[in-house]
Design a protein around this motif. Structure first.
Motif, PDB file in Angstrom:
ATOM      1  N   PRO A   1       0.813  -1.227   0.000  1.00 46.64           N
ATOM      2  CA  PRO A   1       0.000   0.000   0.000  1.00 46.64           C
ATOM      3  C   PRO A   1       0.841   1.269   0.000  1.00 46.64           C
ATOM      4  O   PRO A   1       0.452   2.281  -0.588  1.00 46.64           O
ATOM      5  CB  PRO A   1      -0.834  -0.125   1.290  1.00 46.64           C
ATOM      6  CG  PRO A   1      -0.909  -1.579   1.548  1.00 46.64           C
ATOM      7  CD  PRO A   1       0.421  -2.128   1.098  1.00 46.64           C
ATOM      8  N   LEU A   2       2.006   1.247   0.667  1.00 48.43           N
ATOM      9  CA  LEU A   2       2.866   2.425   0.676  1.00 48.43           C
ATOM     10  C   LEU A   2       3.363   2.750  -0.726  1.00 48.43           C
ATOM     11  O   LEU A   2       3.503   3.931  -1.088  1.00 48.43           O
ATOM     12  CB  LEU A   2       4.051   2.176   1.618  1.00 48.43           C
ATOM     13  CG  LEU A   2       5.062   3.319   1.760  1.00 48.43           C
ATOM     14  CD1 LEU A   2       4.415   4.527   2.418  1.00 48.43           C
ATOM     15  CD2 LEU A   2       6.275   2.859   2.568  1.00 48.43           C
TER      16      LEU A   2
ATOM     17  N   TYR B   1      -5.353   6.121   2.084  1.00 48.63           N
ATOM     18  CA  TYR B   1      -4.405   5.381   2.904  1.00 48.63           C
ATOM     19  C   TYR B   1      -5.103   4.265   3.670  1.00 48.63           C
ATOM     20  O   TYR B   1      -6.230   4.415   4.156  1.00 48.63           O
ATOM     21  CB  TYR B   1      -3.733   6.301   3.920  1.00 48.63           C
ATOM     22  CG  TYR B   1      -2.570   7.097   3.367  1.00 48.63           C
ATOM     23  CD1 TYR B   1      -2.134   6.934   2.059  1.00 48.63           C
ATOM     24  CD2 TYR B   1      -1.908   8.033   4.166  1.00 48.63           C
ATOM     25  CE1 TYR B   1      -1.078   7.666   1.562  1.00 48.63           C
ATOM     26  CE2 TYR B   1      -0.848   8.770   3.673  1.00 48.63           C
ATOM     27  CZ  TYR B   1      -0.439   8.585   2.370  1.00 48.63           C
ATOM     28  OH  TYR B   1       0.615   9.305   1.873  1.00 48.63           O
ATOM     29  N   THR B   2      -4.398   3.150   3.782  1.00 48.44           N
ATOM     30  CA  THR B   2      -4.838   2.102   4.702  1.00 48.44           C
ATOM     31  C   THR B   2      -4.286   2.422   6.096  1.00 48.44           C
ATOM     32  O   THR B   2      -3.482   3.332   6.279  1.00 48.44           O
ATOM     33  CB  THR B   2      -4.359   0.724   4.242  1.00 48.44           C
ATOM     34  OG1 THR B   2      -2.928   0.726   4.141  1.00 48.44           O
ATOM     35  CG2 THR B   2      -4.968   0.356   2.898  1.00 48.44           C
ATOM     36  N   LEU B   3      -4.699   1.647   7.060  1.00 45.44           N
ATOM     37  CA  LEU B   3      -4.391   1.961   8.455  1.00 45.44           C
ATOM     38  C   LEU B   3      -2.889   1.953   8.725  1.00 45.44           C
ATOM     39  O   LEU B   3      -2.361   2.846   9.399  1.00 45.44           O
ATOM     40  CB  LEU B   3      -5.105   0.967   9.372  1.00 45.44           C
ATOM     41  CG  LEU B   3      -5.190   1.315  10.853  1.00 45.44           C
ATOM     42  CD1 LEU B   3      -5.831   2.670  11.060  1.00 45.44           C
ATOM     43  CD2 LEU B   3      -5.955   0.247  11.598  1.00 45.44           C
ATOM     44  N   GLN B   4      -2.188   0.942   8.212  1.00 44.18           N
ATOM     45  CA  GLN B   4      -0.760   0.835   8.505  1.00 44.18           C
ATOM     46  C   GLN B   4       0.030   1.979   7.870  1.00 44.18           C
ATOM     47  O   GLN B   4       0.995   2.470   8.465  1.00 44.18           O
ATOM     48  CB  GLN B   4      -0.228  -0.518   8.020  1.00 44.18           C
ATOM     49  CG  GLN B   4      -0.956  -1.715   8.594  1.00 44.18           C
ATOM     50  CD  GLN B   4      -0.958  -1.712  10.108  1.00 44.18           C
ATOM     51  OE1 GLN B   4      -0.004  -1.279  10.743  1.00 44.18           O
ATOM     52  NE2 GLN B   4      -2.030  -2.212  10.708  1.00 44.18           N
ATOM     53  N   VAL B   5      -0.360   2.404   6.686  1.00 41.31           N
ATOM     54  CA  VAL B   5       0.318   3.534   6.048  1.00 41.31           C
ATOM     55  C   VAL B   5       0.010   4.826   6.801  1.00 41.31           C
ATOM     56  O   VAL B   5       0.885   5.686   6.976  1.00 41.31           O
ATOM     57  CB  VAL B   5      -0.112   3.652   4.576  1.00 41.31           C
ATOM     58  CG1 VAL B   5       0.548   4.853   3.915  1.00 41.31           C
ATOM     59  CG2 VAL B   5       0.241   2.380   3.819  1.00 41.31           C
ATOM     60  N   ALA B   6      -1.228   4.965   7.273  1.00 41.56           N
ATOM     61  CA  ALA B   6      -1.597   6.160   8.033  1.00 41.56           C
ATOM     62  C   ALA B   6      -0.817   6.238   9.338  1.00 41.56           C
ATOM     63  O   ALA B   6      -0.429   7.333   9.772  1.00 41.56           O
ATOM     64  CB  ALA B   6      -3.095   6.151   8.312  1.00 41.56           C
ATOM     65  N   LEU B   7      -0.579   5.090   9.967  1.00 42.70           N
ATOM     66  CA  LEU B   7       0.195   5.097  11.210  1.00 42.70           C
ATOM     67  C   LEU B   7       1.608   5.619  10.981  1.00 42.70           C
ATOM     68  O   LEU B   7       2.201   6.235  11.863  1.00 42.70           O
ATOM     69  CB  LEU B   7       0.247   3.689  11.809  1.00 42.70           C
ATOM     70  CG  LEU B   7      -1.043   3.148  12.436  1.00 42.70           C
ATOM     71  CD1 LEU B   7      -0.838   1.722  12.926  1.00 42.70           C
ATOM     72  CD2 LEU B   7      -1.489   4.030  13.585  1.00 42.70           C
TER      73      LEU B   7
END
Length: 272
Positions: free
Chosen positions: A209-210, A219-225
Motif C-alpha cells: 500500500p505504501l 491510505y490504509t491503516l498501517q500507512v496512516a500510522l
C-alpha cells in the motif's frame, strides 16, 4: 513418571507463553503512560500516572473512520476473492490430469522461494499500466493469488476420492455445480483458515500500500500510522495508542473465530 513429564511440558509452555506475552503487555501498558515516563529510568512496566490522552489525541487527530473503512474494504474484498480463486485453482490442480497443470503448479510453488520485494517492481509496473495506481483496486488485484492458499486447497482436494466426483457426474451434475455444491462445502475448514490468514495479511500489509497509494484519503491503516512518525521527533504516546487501536479488529477476529483457529485440522477430509 507420566505426571512429571506432563508437568514439565506444561511449565515449558507457560514459560514460552510468558516470554511471548511480556513485550505485548509492556506495549499495551506503555500506551497508558505519559511521554515523560516512557524513557525515564528505571523503566517500569506499570504506569505511575495512568492516562488516556494518547488515545484521545490519536482518535481526534487522525481520521480513523476513513482508514478503518479503506483497510476493511481491502481486507474483506481481497479475502473473498483469494478464497474463491484459490479454491478453484487448487481444485483444478488436484483433480484434472494434464502435464502443463503440474508444471504450472510447480511454478506457483516456486514463487514462495522468492522474497516479496523481488517481484514488487514488476507488479508495480503492471498495476501502473493497468491504471490502478493510487487506488484500492491496485492493492487488491495483486494480492488475490497466493501460493499458500492454492497449495492448501490442492492438498485438501487431493484427499477427496475421485469416486465421489464420478458418481456426481453419472447423476448428471455439471462441473461447475460439482465444484460449488459438493467440493467447496467439503473444503469449508480450509476456506475458514485461509480467510482468517488472508484477513490478517491484508490488515497488516504495509509495503505494498505504501508503494501504490499517494492520496492520503486512500491510505490504509498501517500507512496512516506511518504518518505519525515525524522527520525530527516521534509522538510516542500517540503512536503507541494508535497502534493499539489498529490491533483491536484482529483481536476481535481471533475472539470470534478462536475455535476454528485452534481446532481446525487442515488435513481432515475424506481419505482414499
Amino acid at each position: 513418571m507420566k505426571a512429571a513429564r506432563g508437568l514439565s511440558s506444561t511449565l515449558v509452555l507457560w514459560l514460552l507463553g510468558i516470554v511471548y506475552l511480556f513485550p505485548v503487555l509492556w506495549f499495551v501498558l506503555s500506551s497508558f503512560k505519559p511521554g515523560s515516563e516512557l524513557f525515564s529510568l528505571p523503566l517500569t512496566i506499570l504506569p505511575e500516572t495512568w492516562t488516556t490522552s494518547g488515545y484521545s489525541t490519536a482518535w481526534s487527530r487522525f481520521d480513523f473512520q476513513r482508514y478503518f473503512f479503506n483497510t476493511s474494504v481491502v481486507a474483506v474484498v481481497t479475502t473473498a476473492l483469494t478464497v474463491i480463486v484459490s479454491a478453484m485453482t487448487g481444485y483444478a490442480f488436484a483433480k484434472y490430469r494434464a502435464w502443463w497443470l503440474r508444471a504450472f503448479f510447480v511454478c506457483i510453488l516456486a514463487t514462495t522461494m522468492l522474497p516479496t520485494e523481488v517481484i514488487m517492481p514488476s507488479s508495480f509496473v503492471v498495476v501502473r499500466d493497468l491504471g490502478l495506481y493510487d487506488s484500492l483496486p491496485g492493492i487488491i488485484v495483486p494480492s488475490i493469488i497466493t501460493a499458500t492458499g492454492i497449495f492448501m486447497f490442492r492438498q485438501y482436494f487431493s484427499t477427496v476420492p475421485d469416486e465421489l466426483m464420478e458418481a456426481a457426474r453419472i447423476d448428471g451434475v455439471g462441473e461447475i455445480t460439482l465444484f460449488v455444491r459438493i467440493m467447496l462445502p467439503l473444503a469449508k475448514p480450509i476456506c475458514v483458515v485461509l480467510a482468517i490468514f488472508s484477513m490478517q495479511w491484508r490488515w497488516n500489509d504495509y509495503i505494498w500500500p505504501l508503494l501504490v497509494l499517494r492520496d492520503p484519503n486512500r491510505y490504509t491503516l498501517q500507512v496512516a500510522l506511518r504518518s505519525i512518525v515525524g522527520a525530527d521527533n516521534i509522538d510516542w504516546p500517540v503512536l503507541l495508542s494508535a497502534s493499539v487501536i489498529s490491533l483491536l479488529p484482529m483481536v476481535l477476529l481471533f475472539l470470534v473465530f478462536q475455535r476454528q483457529i485452534m481446532d481446525v485440522d487442515i488435513n481432515s477430509g475424506l481419505k482414499d
